[in-house]
Design an enzyme around this catalytic site. Sequence first.
Site, PDB file in Angstrom:
ATOM      1  N   ASP A   7       0.848  -1.189   0.000  1.00 11.03           N
ATOM      2  CA  ASP A   7       0.000   0.000   0.000  1.00 11.03           C
ATOM      3  C   ASP A   7       0.883   1.238   0.000  1.00 11.03           C
ATOM      4  OD1 ASP A   7      -2.050  -1.789   0.135  1.00 11.03           O
ATOM      5  OD2 ASP A   7      -2.645  -1.330   2.192  1.00 11.03           O
ATOM      6  N   ASP A 129     -15.239  -3.252  -2.142  1.00 10.99           N
ATOM      7  CA  ASP A 129     -14.932  -3.097  -0.721  1.00 10.99           C
ATOM      8  C   ASP A 129     -16.219  -2.774   0.012  1.00 10.99           C
ATOM      9  OD1 ASP A 129     -12.311  -3.218  -1.697  1.00 10.99           O
ATOM     10  OD2 ASP A 129     -12.245  -1.046  -1.932  1.00 10.99           O
TER      11      ASP A 129
END
Length: 241
Positions: A7, A129
């Site tokens: 990330d 998500d």
Amino acid sequence: MIFPAIDLKSGKSVRLYKGDFAEETLIEETPSLQAQKYQEAGIKCLHLVDLDGALKGTPQNETVIKDIRKVFTGLIEIGGGIRDLSRVKHYLDLGIDRVIIGSAALFNPEFVVESLKKFGADRIVIGVDGTNELVAVNGWLDTSDTKMETLIAKMEQAGARNFIVTDVQRDGTMNGPNVELLKKLKKSFNGCNIIASGGIRDIEDVKILAAAGLKDMVVGKSLFEGRLTLEEIAEVNDNAG
């Protein structure tokens, strides 16, 4: 296949807790070194997220992404702030193998349709998500009133076949994946590749998901904490062919 996640935020590799930008842990100042380490360990695929891009709606960490591509020869997929065809093409031209479309799948489904037609279902992944099975958007800062299942059904109709499903409440918590949700989605969309993400702790969780028919998964914090090792990941990926 197990995809280790990198990330990216402000050019560095970090981990967030439940997607909260205020709860950030620095993993690596130079993400390409992290990617090189994975390469040397025999890892065959990487999952990159441009966190700044997800927040701002336009990609922000391109220099780092290019550096990672130079040192990692396996499959790379990337998501975060990808909202138009030109950006998809740009990433693919940089040598990225698969592009993940997240919020735009909900807000601009025509963009997904066009991307699938132009680049094919093997190059386009839909990131779904959610919190309490409702789709989370804009870097997980907001929750829509659309069910995750509804969005997947719409994208499947558009021709999408690969879906990364993340339970936001599990992500970065080390509390285990939402196995029931993932099993339900796998059963409902058996012709699709449901990729598990969020909360995966160790090789036992990997085995549970594999037994449920989920062949691909994304891991992050478990690798950082040493509860899942690069050797274990490499072995699973080798066995997957």
